[in-house]
Design an enzyme around this catalytic site. Structure first.
Site, PDB file in Angstrom:
ATOM      1  N   LYS A   1       0.818  -1.381   0.195  1.00 13.57           N
ATOM      2  CA  LYS A   1       0.176   0.121   0.147  1.00 13.57           C
ATOM      3  C   LYS A   1       0.866   1.287  -0.018  1.00 13.57           C
ATOM      4  O   LYS A   1       2.372   1.274   0.400  1.00 13.57           O
ATOM      5  CB  LYS A   1      -0.861  -0.029   1.143  1.00 13.57           C
ATOM      6  CG  LYS A   1      -0.014  -0.183   2.514  1.00 13.57           C
ATOM      7  CD  LYS A   1      -0.989  -0.599   3.600  1.00 13.57           C
ATOM      8  CE  LYS A   1      -0.020  -0.399   4.980  1.00 13.57           C
ATOM      9  NZ  LYS A   1      -0.599  -1.144   6.100  1.00 13.57           N
TER      10      LYS A   1
ATOM     11  N   ARG B   1     -10.698   0.106  14.268  1.00 15.20           N
ATOM     12  CA  ARG B   1     -10.404   0.961  13.012  1.00 15.20           C
ATOM     13  C   ARG B   1     -11.559   0.408  11.975  1.00 15.20           C
ATOM     14  O   ARG B   1     -12.710   0.970  11.827  1.00 15.20           O
ATOM     15  CB  ARG B   1      -9.152   0.593  12.422  1.00 15.20           C
ATOM     16  CG  ARG B   1      -8.473   1.623  11.279  1.00 15.20           C
ATOM     17  CD  ARG B   1      -7.216   1.523  11.008  1.00 15.20           C
ATOM     18  NE  ARG B   1      -6.747   0.155  10.393  1.00 15.20           N
ATOM     19  CZ  ARG B   1      -5.377   0.022  10.043  1.00 15.20           C
ATOM     20  NH1 ARG B   1      -4.578   0.852  10.128  1.00 15.20           N
ATOM     21  NH2 ARG B   1      -5.363  -1.046   9.294  1.00 15.20           N
TER      22      ARG B   1
ATOM     23  N   TYR C   1      14.216  31.488   6.517  1.00 17.56           N
ATOM     24  CA  TYR C   1      12.979  32.316   6.497  1.00 17.56           C
ATOM     25  C   TYR C   1      12.868  32.741   8.117  1.00 17.56           C
ATOM     26  O   TYR C   1      13.113  32.006   9.071  1.00 17.56           O
ATOM     27  CB  TYR C   1      11.754  31.629   6.183  1.00 17.56           C
ATOM     28  CG  TYR C   1      11.378  31.456   4.812  1.00 17.56           C
ATOM     29  CD1 TYR C   1      11.357  32.635   3.945  1.00 17.56           C
ATOM     30  CD2 TYR C   1      11.114  30.235   4.330  1.00 17.56           C
ATOM     31  CE1 TYR C   1      11.143  32.600   2.527  1.00 17.56           C
ATOM     32  CE2 TYR C   1      11.177  30.033   2.858  1.00 17.56           C
ATOM     33  CZ  TYR C   1      10.932  31.240   2.001  1.00 17.56           C
ATOM     34  OH  TYR C   1      10.706  31.080   0.668  1.00 17.56           O
TER      35      TYR C   1
HETATM   36  C1  LIG Z   1      -0.125  -1.958   6.659  1.00 22.05           C
HETATM   37  C2  LIG Z   1      -0.568  -3.248   7.348  1.00 22.05           C
HETATM   38  C3  LIG Z   1       0.044  -4.424   7.443  1.00 22.05           C
HETATM   39  C4  LIG Z   1       1.452  -4.326   7.499  1.00 22.05           C
HETATM   40  O1  LIG Z   1       2.070  -3.815   8.970  1.00 22.05           O
HETATM   41  P1  LIG Z   1       3.444  -3.893   9.037  1.00 22.05           P
HETATM   42  O2  LIG Z   1       3.870  -3.207  10.385  1.00 22.05           O
HETATM   43  O3  LIG Z   1       4.161  -2.628   8.046  1.00 22.05           O
HETATM   44  O4  LIG Z   1       4.230  -4.809   8.858  1.00 22.05           O
HETATM   45  C5  LIG Z   1      -0.585  -5.267   7.829  1.00 22.05           C
HETATM   46  N1  LIG Z   1      -1.883  -5.604   8.078  1.00 22.05           N
HETATM   47  C6  LIG Z   1      -2.862  -4.263   7.756  1.00 22.05           C
HETATM   48  C7  LIG Z   1      -4.310  -4.645   8.047  1.00 22.05           C
HETATM   49  C8  LIG Z   1      -2.098  -3.318   7.441  1.00 22.05           C
HETATM   50  O5  LIG Z   1      -3.106  -2.240   7.344  1.00 22.05           O
END
Ligand SMILES: *Cc1c(COP(=O)(O)O)cnc(C)c1O
Length: 816
Positions: free
Chosen positions: A484, A582, A710
């Site tokens: 992602k 979440r 700045y």
């Molecule tokens: C991003 C994510 C992961 C991976 O997590 P890492 O800490 O980068 O290994 C796994 N599962 C879900 C649902 C995520 O959103």
């Protein structure tokens, strides 16, 4: 060329299935790299993590008809094939290589040592290829398999062989020696590499020297070899007069080094265009060989001046008009052409393939033969468009090609004159030429012109990190790689292509658009989309993406969409809420969810998962286990309703390491792939994947009391030297780093940020960095400056720094 019967005798095999005579020209063990299946012999090799027997059917489907196996197979599936069974497939591969080696009576140089093997081999090639028709190990092929493949390249028209041998534990050299059978030995040095595999340095040395048991002469440092081998065999170099090649002086200048040596009472002088210790040592090793071979002194002098760095890395970058460019602008021989085409194939799915090639230089075979081989490779790798530069390529190659659109130019200058960017669109372009053609000029035409801040991605490190995790992931557990947010900033499609090549089971993205990009780039590994919404249903279904269903609302909307499309058994993933709060179904909703899913053939539940809130924190381990327990209950309820079994998964990178008991059917590996071990257990030996680098645009002398940037927040208290760096918050370098919080790495030293960060620029204090110059490289994070540490300066985590590098920063990919 060998017949199967002859090879069967060599390896003492037994025919499980015998079709008849077949000629073997190629050795294969990776079905992804099969080029000429009909004349390949496929070895079902067993490695720590894989078993070639699993790929026999794939190989057969691709046209392979000759196999070597070590476990019985169901021969019904392999009609018209020869299948040989042996006890040890790797040993058979090595016996065949050794058998092949015996046919050649020209000198062979076997090179070993802890460091510098590849450089010495490549330099000997640079220094000798005008006198000899050399055969040599590709890249750094020096392992138990690599050496077999290297030796297999030997042909009767060669007259000198150069092979590397690398070992990491006792007992390995015997096999390598049997294959290489060097008549000339060369040891570079003995360093710390692979110390852990040996009981002592002496043991390591004596193992390495086994390579030379039948050699007539052995080159190496006096300090290392003295008393270790029969004096009459030795050709030593050193800083003592007793060395055969006595180095009497080394003088370093700004960009070159002058080396004076004494050999057989005569003085020899060479100049090399390097100043570092390792290069000097490697050049001396090569000098010994050239003197021994009787190369004329004037020739020696001339050749060493022109030594060039051995950069075996292929560079992949985004170019103009949505093209991808593979830059290999420093070599032109058929072995490296095949390697480059392989890489192009791995990265190109969906893009048309174009090659820009200069004349090739390989002595020993006729020009016609050479260009026929090149044409065949281009044909096999489905290159559609070819631009030739140089007289020979343009005249000789077209006769051997079909359906390739060829344009020929006599010189690079001619090509540059006629270049129009509109002629290239959505292609992967291999740019490969001999150094003297200066193809860098062509590469520049294709580069997107941007400022000089780049994010460099090391694809080998990515593959290495995946392997590291595979060591600690249960063999039956699948892996979903999280790509992602543009693969954590590293570039979705490029990263996904490498992962797919390494047989990743699943890919995970946050949004449908990210998944669409992957499919468009030719990815065919299943992709899970975590955050599906109504507006993305159409692209999800069009591109075969697999959505996560996390609420009843989403479930009914997606169901309605599938009904409208008349689709059934669409793969989905169910997310369970266990404590992250979440997304996901609550435990109390699962009976209802279960019965809805059970009575519905629109969905196929591919997996059920949950996400851990604090897997990296020891203080929260009790909560992590509570989440795992809730998840387990959830799965039990759902499984009660669903008649088939689904995959269960809850672990992210930190959990894989810290809670091996939670690996279940699949794990979701994210940040660890990119080289960051968030669990802080340090059980893995991860490599840095991404380096953000920039350059110094200007140096300024300022007086005590002057202010920088700045709002005049950065005031210097002494006369100072300030460097302006080409990176700012628009590149993702947060304003949090301003006013001394952040540091950048310049010439190996940390330079603190001074004043506020600007949109496109940042100033750092370099008063204490000797020798600093405009144009110097600046590391913002990468090897030598951990992204974890950089993140801590801005009170954040590596994830935010990595994903924050903005899209205007050019990504450059390396593959060794
Ligand atoms: C991003 C994510 C992961 C991976 O997590 P890492 O800490 O980068 O290994 C796994 N599962 C879900 C649902 C995520 O959103």
């Amino acid at each position: 060329m060998y017949t199967v019967q002859e090879l069967c005798n060599v390896i003492n095999g037994t025919f499980l299935l015998q079709e008849g005579e077949a000629n073997i020209e190629h050795l294969a063990f990776d079905t992804r790299r099969l080029q000429q299946p009909a004349t390949s012999l496929f070895f079902a090799l067993k490695t720590e993590h894989n078993d070639g027997h699993k790929f026999l059917v794939t190989a057969y489907k691709k046209g392979v008809r000759n196999f070597i196996v070590s476990t019985a197979v169901d021969t019904i599936q392999f009609t018209h094939s020869n299948i040989l069974i042996v006890e040890d497939v790797l040993a058979a591969l090595q016996q065949i290589a050794a058998h092949h080696r015996k046919h050649f009576h020209y000198p062979v140089i076997g090179i070993t040592g802890s460091n510098g093997k590849t450089i010495v081999k490549e330099w000997l090639y640079q220094l000798l290829h005008e006198e000899y028709n050399l055969v040599r190990s590709p890249k750094s092929f020096n392992s138990q398999i690599g050496v077999a493949l290297s030796v297999w390249l030997m042909r009767h028209d060669n007259n000198l062989g150069l092979f590397e041998a690398g070992i990491s534990k006792p007992g390995e050299m015997e096999q390598l020696k049997a294959m290489i059978q060097p008549t000339i030995g060369l040891i570079t040095n003995l360093g710390e590499a692979h110390d852990e595999g040996f009981t002592s340095r002496d043991q390591k040395l004596s193992e390495k020297l086994k390579l030379f048991e039948d050699a007539k002469i052995v080159f190496g440092p006096l300090d290392l070899l003295k008393g270790k081998l029969d004096d009459s065999l030795l050709f030593t170099w050193g800083y003592q007069e007793e060395a055969d090649l006595f180095i009497s002086s080394i003088q370093r200048f700004a960009i070159r080094t002058a080396i004076t040596a004494k050999y057989k009472g005569k003085e020899v002088n060479i100049d090399i265009p390097f100043t570092d210790d390792a290069s000097i040592e490697n050049a001396i090793s090569c000098l010994g060989v050239l003197l021994h071979l009787g190369i004329d002194e004037a020739v020696i002098k001339k050749r060493f001046v022109h030594l060039h760095p051995v950069d075996m890395r292929l560079q992949l970058m985004h170019g103009i008009n949505e093209c991808l460019v593979v830059n290999d602008s420093y070599s032109a021989d058929t072995v490296s052409l095949k390697i480059a085409l392989d890489f192009m194939q791995q990265q190109s799915s969906g893009l048309r393939r174009t090659a820009i090639l200069s004349d090739f230089f390989e002595t020993g075979r006729s020009k016609e033969d050479l260009y026929e081989v090149i044409a065949r490779l281009l044909q096999e790798y489905k290159v559609e468009k070819l631009i030739t530069i140089g007289k020979e390529m343009g005249e000789l190659l077209p006769a051997f090609t079909r359906n390739i659109d060829i344009r020929s130019f006599a010189t690079v200058e001619d090509f540059l004159l006629e270049f129009r960017s509109s002629l290239f669109y959505k292609e992967i372009i291999l740019i490969k030429g001999a150094r003297k053609f200066g193809f860098e000029r062509i590469v520049q035409l294709f580069e997107k012109k941007m400022h000089q801040t780049v994010l460099e991605i090391n694809l080998n490190a990515l593959a290495h990190n995946l392997k590291e995790y595979k060591h600690i992931i249960n063999p039956g557990t699948k892996i979903m790689a999280m790509v992602k947010a543009f693969a954590y900033g590293s570039g979705g499609a490029e990263i996904a292509s490498v992962l797919q090549y390494h047989n990743i089971d699943y890919l995970g993205v946050a949004y449908a658009d990210e998944g669409v990009e992957l499919i468009k780039a030719g990815i065919n590994t299943p992709v899970m989309v975590m955050n599906a919404e109504e507006s993305s249903f159409q692209s999800i279904v069009d591109y075969n993406l697999q959505p996560v269903i996390f609420s009843f609302e989403l479930l009914s909307k997606f169901k309605a969409y599938l009904e409208q499309q008349a689709m059934i058994e669409y793969p989905v993933h169910i997310e369970i809420e266990t404590g992250m709060n979440r997304l996901g179904f609550a435990l109390t909703e699962l009976e209802e969810l279960g019965s809805k899913l059970a009575g519905d053939n629109r969905f196929y539940v591919a997996s059920v998962f949950s996400h851990l809130a604090a897997s990296e924190e020891q203080e929260q381990d009790a909560f992590t286990f509570l989440q795992a327990q809730r998840f387990d209950e959830a799965c039990t309820i759902l499984q009660h309703h669903i008649s088939y079994s689904f995959l269960r998964h809850i672990s992210n990178s930190a959990a894989i390491v810290r809670h091996p008991g939670l690996q279940m059917d699949m794990v979701r590996l994210g940040i660890g792939l990119y080289g960051i071990e968030t669990g802080h257990k340090e059980v893995l030996n991860l490599q840095v994947v991404a380096t953000l680098r920039s350059t110094i645009a200007q140096l300024k002398k300022v007086k005590a009391g002057d202010s920088i940037s700045y709002n005049r927040r950065g005031v210097v208290h002494r006369d100072s030297l300030i460097a302006t760096i080409r990176v700012g918050y628009a590149d993702g370098y947060s304003r949090q780093f301003g006013n001394g919080k952040g540091n950048m790495l310049i010439r190996g030293k940390l330079a603190p940020v001074i004043g506020t960060i600007c949109m496109d620029m940042t100033m750092v204090d370099v008063t204490d960095i000797p020798g600093v110059k405009e144009g110097d490289e600046v590391i913002i994070f990468g090897p030598g400056l951990d992204v974890e540490k950089v993140a801590s300066w801005a009170n954040t985590i590596p994830y935010e720094i990595m994903t924050g590098v903005s899209q205007r920063v050019k990504r450059i990919y390396f593959h060794e």
